[in-house]
Design a protein around this motif. Structure first.
Motif, PDB file in Angstrom:
ATOM      1  N   VAL A 135      -5.401  -3.123   0.853  1.00  0.00           N
ATOM      2  CA  VAL A 135      -4.957  -2.418  -0.154  1.00  0.00           C
ATOM      3  C   VAL A 135      -3.523  -1.850   0.422  1.00  0.00           C
ATOM      4  CG1 VAL A 135      -5.253  -0.084  -1.226  1.00  0.00           C
ATOM      5  CG2 VAL A 135      -7.087  -1.870  -1.069  1.00  0.00           C
ATOM      6  N   LEU A 136      -2.566  -1.987  -0.383  1.00  0.00           N
ATOM      7  CA  LEU A 136      -1.249  -1.120   0.113  1.00  0.00           C
ATOM      8  C   LEU A 136      -1.280   0.324  -0.904  1.00  0.00           C
ATOM      9  CD1 LEU A 136       1.695  -3.918  -0.483  1.00  0.00           C
ATOM     10  CD2 LEU A 136       0.540  -3.078   1.619  1.00  0.00           C
ATOM     11  N   LEU A 137      -0.506   0.908   0.126  1.00  0.00           N
ATOM     12  CA  LEU A 137      -0.630   2.442  -0.299  1.00  0.00           C
ATOM     13  C   LEU A 137       0.999   2.936  -0.863  1.00  0.00           C
ATOM     14  CD1 LEU A 137      -2.878   3.727   2.443  1.00  0.00           C
ATOM     15  CD2 LEU A 137      -3.403   3.183  -0.022  1.00  0.00           C
ATOM     16  N   ASN A 138       1.075   3.756  -1.862  1.00  0.00           N
ATOM     17  CA  ASN A 138       2.328   4.080  -2.411  1.00  0.00           C
ATOM     18  C   ASN A 138       3.006   5.196  -1.398  1.00  0.00           C
ATOM     19  OD1 ASN A 138       4.519   4.083  -3.864  1.00  0.00           O
ATOM     20  ND2 ASN A 138       3.930   5.685  -4.896  1.00  0.00           N
ATOM     21  N   ASP A 139       4.251   5.112  -1.226  1.00  0.00           N
ATOM     22  CA  ASP A 139       4.763   6.338  -0.464  1.00  0.00           C
ATOM     23  C   ASP A 139       6.146   6.590  -1.281  1.00  0.00           C
ATOM     24  OD1 ASP A 139       7.101   5.090   1.204  1.00  0.00           O
ATOM     25  OD2 ASP A 139       5.369   3.768   1.626  1.00  0.00           O
ATOM     26  N   ASP A 140       6.947   7.587  -0.857  1.00  0.00           N
ATOM     27  CA  ASP A 140       8.402   7.945  -1.441  1.00  0.00           C
ATOM     28  C   ASP A 140       9.691   7.015  -1.000  1.00  0.00           C
ATOM     29  OD1 ASP A 140       6.910   9.381  -3.484  1.00  0.00           O
ATOM     30  OD2 ASP A 140       7.203  11.213  -2.262  1.00  0.00           O
ATOM     31  N   TYR A 141       9.101   6.381   0.362  1.00  0.00           N
ATOM     32  CA  TYR A 141      10.394   5.986   1.159  1.00  0.00           C
ATOM     33  C   TYR A 141      10.552   4.577   1.377  1.00  0.00           C
ATOM     34  CZ  TYR A 141      10.027  10.827   2.081  1.00  0.00           C
ATOM     35  OH  TYR A 141       9.974  12.412   2.081  1.00  0.00           O
ATOM     36  N   THR A 142       9.480   3.857   1.381  1.00  0.00           N
ATOM     37  CA  THR A 142       9.613   2.408   1.488  1.00  0.00           C
ATOM     38  C   THR A 142      10.305   1.924   0.615  1.00  0.00           C
ATOM     39  OG1 THR A 142       7.491   2.527   2.660  1.00  0.00           O
ATOM     40  CG2 THR A 142       8.382   0.282   1.809  1.00  0.00           C
ATOM     41  N   THR A 143      11.218   1.008   0.421  1.00  0.00           N
ATOM     42  CA  THR A 143      12.069   0.541  -0.656  1.00  0.00           C
ATOM     43  C   THR A 143      11.068  -0.613  -1.429  1.00  0.00           C
ATOM     44  OG1 THR A 143      12.889  -1.106   0.434  1.00  0.00           O
ATOM     45  CG2 THR A 143      14.156   0.708   0.306  1.00  0.00           C
ATOM     46  N   MET A 144      11.500  -0.577  -2.749  1.00  0.00           N
ATOM     47  CA  MET A 144      10.475  -1.936  -3.495  1.00  0.00           C
ATOM     48  C   MET A 144      10.931  -3.264  -3.148  1.00  0.00           C
ATOM     49  SD  MET A 144      11.007  -0.223  -7.374  1.00  0.00           S
ATOM     50  CE  MET A 144      10.230   1.286  -7.790  1.00  0.00           C
ATOM     51  N   GLU A 145      12.108  -3.352  -2.484  1.00  0.00           N
ATOM     52  CA  GLU A 145      12.676  -4.900  -2.135  1.00  0.00           C
ATOM     53  C   GLU A 145      11.569  -5.193  -0.655  1.00  0.00           C
ATOM     54  OE1 GLU A 145      14.784  -2.308  -2.957  1.00  0.00           O
ATOM     55  OE2 GLU A 145      15.581  -3.243  -4.588  1.00  0.00           O
ATOM     56  N   PHE A 146      11.440  -3.970   0.108  1.00  0.00           N
ATOM     57  CA  PHE A 146      10.742  -4.303   1.067  1.00  0.00           C
ATOM     58  C   PHE A 146       9.197  -4.664   0.978  1.00  0.00           C
ATOM     59  CE2 PHE A 146       8.204  -3.152   5.034  1.00  0.00           C
ATOM     60  CZ  PHE A 146       8.851  -3.934   6.042  1.00  0.00           C
ATOM     61  N   VAL A 147       8.689  -3.956   0.272  1.00  0.00           N
ATOM     62  CA  VAL A 147       7.413  -4.042  -0.270  1.00  0.00           C
ATOM     63  C   VAL A 147       7.149  -5.390  -0.869  1.00  0.00           C
ATOM     64  CG1 VAL A 147       5.304  -3.251  -1.615  1.00  0.00           C
ATOM     65  CG2 VAL A 147       6.855  -1.658  -0.848  1.00  0.00           C
ATOM     66  N   MET A 148       7.840  -5.948  -1.697  1.00  0.00           N
ATOM     67  CA  MET A 148       7.973  -7.289  -2.078  1.00  0.00           C
ATOM     68  C   MET A 148       8.152  -8.314  -1.145  1.00  0.00           C
ATOM     69  SD  MET A 148       9.750  -7.009  -6.144  1.00  0.00           S
ATOM     70  CE  MET A 148      11.121  -6.151  -5.618  1.00  0.00           C
ATOM     71  N   ILE A 205       2.287  -6.545  -8.146  1.00  0.00           N
ATOM     72  CA  ILE A 205       1.628  -5.712  -7.486  1.00  0.00           C
ATOM     73  C   ILE A 205       2.483  -4.497  -6.693  1.00  0.00           C
ATOM     74  CG2 ILE A 205       0.307  -5.822  -5.346  1.00  0.00           C
ATOM     75  CD1 ILE A 205      -0.122  -8.897  -5.585  1.00  0.00           C
ATOM     76  N   MET A 206       3.664  -4.655  -6.409  1.00  0.00           N
ATOM     77  CA  MET A 206       4.399  -3.628  -5.856  1.00  0.00           C
ATOM     78  C   MET A 206       4.568  -2.700  -6.912  1.00  0.00           C
ATOM     79  SD  MET A 206       7.607  -1.955  -6.151  1.00  0.00           S
ATOM     80  CE  MET A 206       8.449  -3.318  -7.108  1.00  0.00           C
ATOM     81  N   MET A 207       4.813  -3.071  -8.249  1.00  0.00           N
ATOM     82  CA  MET A 207       4.654  -1.799  -9.421  1.00  0.00           C
ATOM     83  C   MET A 207       3.470  -1.405  -9.789  1.00  0.00           C
ATOM     84  SD  MET A 207       7.986  -1.422 -10.392  1.00  0.00           S
ATOM     85  CE  MET A 207       7.717  -0.210 -11.585  1.00  0.00           C
ATOM     86  N   HIS A 208       2.461  -1.955  -9.665  1.00  0.00           N
ATOM     87  CA  HIS A 208       1.347  -1.537  -9.697  1.00  0.00           C
ATOM     88  C   HIS A 208       0.925  -0.235  -8.409  1.00  0.00           C
ATOM     89  CE1 HIS A 208      -3.208  -1.318 -10.757  1.00  0.00           C
ATOM     90  NE2 HIS A 208      -3.320  -1.088  -9.461  1.00  0.00           N
ATOM     91  N   VAL A 209       1.323  -0.764  -7.419  1.00  0.00           N
ATOM     92  CA  VAL A 209       1.153   0.354  -6.374  1.00  0.00           C
ATOM     93  C   VAL A 209       1.913   1.480  -6.524  1.00  0.00           C
ATOM     94  CG1 VAL A 209       1.392   0.711  -3.933  1.00  0.00           C
ATOM     95  CG2 VAL A 209       0.563  -1.408  -4.520  1.00  0.00           C
ATOM     96  N   HIS A 210       3.502   1.339  -7.074  1.00  0.00           N
ATOM     97  CA  HIS A 210       4.224   2.254  -7.319  1.00  0.00           C
ATOM     98  C   HIS A 210       3.692   3.374  -8.201  1.00  0.00           C
ATOM     99  CE1 HIS A 210       8.131   4.290  -7.690  1.00  0.00           C
ATOM    100  NE2 HIS A 210       8.035   4.021  -8.971  1.00  0.00           N
ATOM    101  N   LEU A 211       3.202   2.808  -9.454  1.00  0.00           N
ATOM    102  CA  LEU A 211       2.746   3.769 -10.378  1.00  0.00           C
ATOM    103  C   LEU A 211       1.162   4.192 -10.346  1.00  0.00           C
ATOM    104  CD1 LEU A 211       3.923   1.336 -13.313  1.00  0.00           C
ATOM    105  CD2 LEU A 211       5.058   3.355 -12.640  1.00  0.00           C
ATOM    106  N   PRO A 219       7.422   4.130   6.235  1.00  0.00           N
ATOM    107  CA  PRO A 219       6.111   4.678   6.528  1.00  0.00           C
ATOM    108  C   PRO A 219       5.102   3.835   5.521  1.00  0.00           C
ATOM    109  CG  PRO A 219       7.145   5.872   4.876  1.00  0.00           C
ATOM    110  CD  PRO A 219       8.418   4.658   5.135  1.00  0.00           C
ATOM    111  N   LEU A 220       5.287   2.422   5.070  1.00  0.00           N
ATOM    112  CA  LEU A 220       4.405   1.774   4.346  1.00  0.00           C
ATOM    113  C   LEU A 220       3.022   1.696   5.113  1.00  0.00           C
ATOM    114  CD1 LEU A 220       3.577  -0.004   2.146  1.00  0.00           C
ATOM    115  CD2 LEU A 220       4.718  -1.901   3.191  1.00  0.00           C
ATOM    116  N   ARG A 221       1.898   1.865   4.442  1.00  0.00           N
ATOM    117  CA  ARG A 221       0.611   1.940   5.145  1.00  0.00           C
ATOM    118  C   ARG A 221      -0.153   0.748   4.245  1.00  0.00           C
ATOM    119  NH1 ARG A 221      -2.593   6.828   4.879  1.00  0.00           N
ATOM    120  NH2 ARG A 221      -0.945   7.438   3.202  1.00  0.00           N
TER     121      ARG A 221
END
Ligand code: TYC
Length: 104
Positions: A29-42, A59-65, A96-98
């Motif tokens: 499971v990926l966890l959302n945070d306020d600092y990791t960029t969307m590009e990096f998560v993708m 998936i990235m947008m699902h985690v973000h939302l 800080p992506l976890r």
């Protein structure tokens, strides 16, 4: 496989110990945070979890939302390695992506 024999008086106990394989599957499971960029998560989803660009975006947008989301489902040792890889990539890039493991 090993065989152990324990002897008590006349009785001989024999037990065959087998290495149990773990057929269970685990969610990474990926966890959302306020600092990791969307590009990096993708990028992580595409390179570590073999997702297409469209699926990585979804998936990235699902985690973000929603706060968290499933990146993939794997055997225990594979799941552990994926989490380790995500963490190493993120720290290297100073994000800080976890990622976490949950029972599937
Ligand atoms: N919330 C982050 C942002 O707005 C994007 C993000 C998505 C971060 C998923 C982590 O697992 C994550 N930049």
């Amino acid at each position: 496989m090993s065989v152990r024999q324990g002897q008590t008086g006349d009785a001989v106990k024999e037990r065959v110990e087998t290495k149990k394989q773990d057929p269970k599957q685990y969610k990474v499971v990926l966890l959302n945070d306020d600092y990791t960029t969307m590009e990096f998560v993708m990028r992580v989803l595409e390179s570590v979890f073999q997702k297409s660009p469209a699926e990585a975006y979804r998936i990235m947008m699902h985690v973000h939302l929603n706060g968290s989301g499933i990146a993939g489902v794997y055997a225990w040792e594979v799941a552990e390695t994926k989490v380790e890889t995500v963490t190493t990539m993120a720290r290297q890039a100073e994000f800080p992506l976890r990622a976490a493991i949950e029972d599937a």
